[in-house]
Design a protein around this motif. Sequence first.
Motif, short mmCIF file in Angstrom:
data_model
loop_
_atom_site.label_atom_id
_atom_site.label_comp_id
_atom_site.label_asym_id
_atom_site.label_seq_id
_atom_site.Cartn_x
_atom_site.Cartn_y
_atom_site.Cartn_z
N PRO A 95 25.85 44.41 40.07
CA PRO A 95 26.83 44.89 39.07
C PRO A 95 27.62 46.10 39.58
N GLN A 96 28.82 46.24 39.10
CA GLN A 96 29.77 47.33 39.42
C GLN A 96 30.39 47.17 40.80
N THR A 97 29.94 46.17 41.55
CA THR A 97 30.54 45.93 42.87
C THR A 97 31.15 44.53 42.90
N ARG A 98 31.93 44.30 43.96
CA ARG A 98 32.58 42.99 44.10
C ARG A 98 31.60 41.91 44.57
N HIS A 99 30.40 42.30 44.93
CA HIS A 99 29.46 41.34 45.53
C HIS A 99 28.76 40.48 44.48
N LEU A 100 28.41 39.28 44.88
CA LEU A 100 27.61 38.43 44.00
C LEU A 100 26.82 37.45 44.84
N GLU A 101 25.84 36.85 44.20
CA GLU A 101 24.99 35.85 44.84
C GLU A 101 25.34 34.51 44.21
#
Length: 493
Positions: free
Chosen positions: A477-483
């Motif tokens: 959360p709060q970042t552009r990253h995801l799984e």
Amino acid sequence: MCLVCFVGKKKRAFNDQPFAYHQEIELEISTLTNLGSGLGRVPLTGSQLSTLGSQLTAQPVAGWVVMVPFTLPGERVRARVFRNHKNFSEADLVSVLTPSPHRVMPGCPLFGRCGGCQYQHLAYAEQLAWKRRQVAELLQHLGGVEFAVSPVIPSPREYGYRSKITPHFAAPKAARTIAAGSTPAAQESSVPAAVSTPDGPGEARASSAAVPDWPIGFLRQGTRFDIIDVPRCPIATDAINTRLAEVRAELRTQRDRYTRGATLLLRDAGGRVTTDYDAVVTEEIGVVGLDDAGAEKPGLTSPAPSNRAGAPLRLHFLARDFFQNNPFILPAFTSYVREQAAASGARFLVDAYCGSGLFALASASAFERVAGVEISESSVRFARENAAANGITNASFLAADAAAIFAGLAFPAAESVVVIDPPRKGCDREFLQQLFAFGPRAVVYVSCDPATQMRDLRDFLAAGYELIAVQPFDLFPQTRHLECVITLRRARG
Ligand SMILES: C[S@@+](CC[C@H](N)C(=O)[O-])C[C@H]1O[C@@H](n2cnc3c(N)ncnc32)[C@H](O)[C@@H]1O
């Protein structure tokens, strides 16, 4: 006209087409890029178009693309251009003229200056909606398929979730007293002035006076070498932040002993924080998939994984080795992978790129046998120990390149499912060739970079697999990253 500006430490001529250096423009933001930046289009005048001339590979019919970090779709903003590329420009946010209804106050006073987070100004439900949309777009553009993406499964914690951080510092001699916004890199891309409110300067500008002369923290937004001082990181766990304050104080008292820069490790495992890269740490994947009322959280259709005796999994690993950084979502995440693998009807499971055995051990009770492969010998040593310590007797692990698992594998392909969780760069060609030659009945592909995952998806489709499910998880959360987890079934061949 040609200005000279600083890019890192090198001087480079400023390309002043279509905008002059630090020219201020107004534009409407229409979307978010995969890097988490707002993107808008600006109509160019006839003279701008003719000056650009042969540089243009295509006419920017819908307008010239401008990327403005820390802006949101639907917002009208004022921005200051700091770089023109062949087909787009980059600009810093000066002010938000019309804010998005989804704009919220960031949780960190360094948001907009620290390079770690991109979305603290966006309401969490909207972060999830954008991440889902980005997966759908990557599926279409890189994977070449239209497919319904399931809603992103949220992190149980929006802040205070990260169980590992790695702050840096430069050699104290090299560090100098700097005022925020005055370094060469910061001149190139100055700090966004209004990342929190449409008309207020936000903390970023307000705190520009006091900058320690030996920053210990993360890379400054938009730079590759400049470190910004980070006394507290709100996306990290409370235990990490408590320890971070102590570590920073200790470092400052011993400042003269450091002749080189370094990267620190703070790893929280169950509330105990270590800074020793070689420490053995323990993470328990508790049964926390229920909400306060005892109802199952969305996305969980069965309890969190456990060993055969029904106890939560306890996994040991070296602090320096890979382990998922958001332990709060792991019950839902590992349950989903196990369910997808088991739903294929397979009796055997291969866990490729298995680390310390997370998916193999979390899934072992649903299969006759599981086998993991991992290149890190220490991780494999812990995977074996973890199996024994959790009373799991049907798991074996191989320390090797992932492609090596298929030679001599005793599992029949038609009865096997392969879980894949490679590093960001995706699967190696050799691995994919071996996997397709083996031809398991199903594959569950876990990835922290959906772009490389969707690139690999094309190979799966060409090899006769069909897409069954696409399920993103918000581990960051709060970042552009995801799984993202995609499930594939063998359709032919
Ligand atoms: C994203 S991590 C996943 C680990 C594990 N599935 C987990 O969730 O804890 C990727 C893992 O792949 C391993 N790795 C990298 N290159 C590899 C290779 N060529 N063959 C096997 N493992 C590799 C890394 O050491 C790392 O543990």
